[in-house]
Design a protein around this motif. Sequence first.
Motif, PDB file in Angstrom:
ATOM      1  N   GLU A 187      -2.516   1.393 -11.374  1.00 41.71           N
ATOM      2  CA  GLU A 187      -4.051   1.550 -11.687  1.00 41.71           C
ATOM      3  C   GLU A 187      -4.826   2.364 -10.685  1.00 41.71           C
ATOM      4  O   GLU A 187      -5.779   3.500 -11.121  1.00 41.71           O
ATOM      5  CB  GLU A 187      -4.687   0.097 -11.269  1.00 41.71           C
TER       6      GLU A 187
ATOM      7  N   CYS B 262       1.672   2.363  -7.602  1.00 40.67           N
ATOM      8  CA  CYS B 262       0.311   1.372  -8.266  1.00 40.67           C
ATOM      9  C   CYS B 262      -0.079   2.284  -9.682  1.00 40.67           C
ATOM     10  O   CYS B 262      -1.118   3.028  -9.219  1.00 40.67           O
ATOM     11  CB  CYS B 262      -0.625   1.216  -7.272  1.00 40.67           C
TER      12      CYS B 262
ATOM     13  N   CYS C 202       0.807  -4.296 -14.825  1.00 37.24           N
ATOM     14  CA  CYS C 202       2.389  -4.637 -14.539  1.00 37.24           C
ATOM     15  C   CYS C 202       2.713  -5.928 -15.186  1.00 37.24           C
ATOM     16  O   CYS C 202       4.146  -6.225 -14.865  1.00 37.24           O
ATOM     17  CB  CYS C 202       2.368  -4.590 -12.891  1.00 37.24           C
TER      18      CYS C 202
ATOM     19  N   CYS D  82       1.928  -3.185  -4.543  1.00 36.02           N
ATOM     20  CA  CYS D  82       1.408  -4.325  -4.143  1.00 36.02           C
ATOM     21  C   CYS D  82       2.263  -5.251  -3.587  1.00 36.02           C
ATOM     22  O   CYS D  82       2.368  -6.003  -2.641  1.00 36.02           O
ATOM     23  CB  CYS D  82       0.224  -5.013  -5.142  1.00 36.02           C
TER      24      CYS D  82
HETATM   25  S1  SF4 Z   1      -1.503  -2.227 -10.941  1.00 38.31           S
HETATM   26 FE1  SF4 Z   1       0.372  -3.041 -10.384  1.00 38.31          FE
HETATM   27  S2  SF4 Z   1       1.026  -2.257  -8.569  1.00 38.31           S
HETATM   28 FE2  SF4 Z   1      -1.199  -1.733  -8.697  1.00 38.31          FE
HETATM   29  S3  SF4 Z   1      -2.196  -3.591  -7.736  1.00 38.31           S
HETATM   30 FE3  SF4 Z   1      -1.939  -4.276  -9.935  1.00 38.31          FE
HETATM   31  S4  SF4 Z   1      -0.092  -5.278 -10.035  1.00 38.31           S
HETATM   32 FE4  SF4 Z   1       0.116  -4.246  -8.033  1.00 38.31          FE
END
Ligand code: SF4
Length: 147
Positions: A45, A43, A114, A13
């Motif tokens: 997730e 990412c 994260c 992101c």
């Molecule tokens: S999991 Fe990490 S990379 Fe994915 S949207 Fe959430 S903060 Fe961003």
Amino acid sequence: MAVPRRQTFVSACLMGCACRYDGGQKEDRELILELGEGALSFCPEVEGGLGVPRPRAFFVGGDGMAVWEGRAKVMNEHGEDVTAEFRRGAVRALAASMAGNCTVAHFKEGSPSCGLTRVDIEGQQTPGLGVAAALFSRAGLVLRGHD
Ligand code: SF4
């Protein structure tokens, strides 16, 4: 013999990917310019099997480190236990970072995957690590947080 190229892991992101739970992104122009072609955008997730958009998630019982120690879990706002998806995404993220020869990771602050200094534990912003950040920390990577 060619030296393997070293990449730098970065939360997708922050690179402008619209992969956040609400379908948004958190593009960081300075970081994109700094990393250039060496960025390994990922990412946890999404790669763990969660879609976009997805329900907001938060910790119960502790932070991401406590998840790896079996003392906490990740729940979503619909009351579903998504700990397995978060763990899977973190493991895949670390595997990708190892394949990319990464020693440094840039993470988005506040995320249950994260977050580096604060996460949502039972509705409260609390000092702690996300699930992926905790795994990277245990693996010894240098971690940098970005709001
Ligand atoms: S999991 Fe990490 S990379 Fe994915 S949207 Fe959430 S903060 Fe961003």
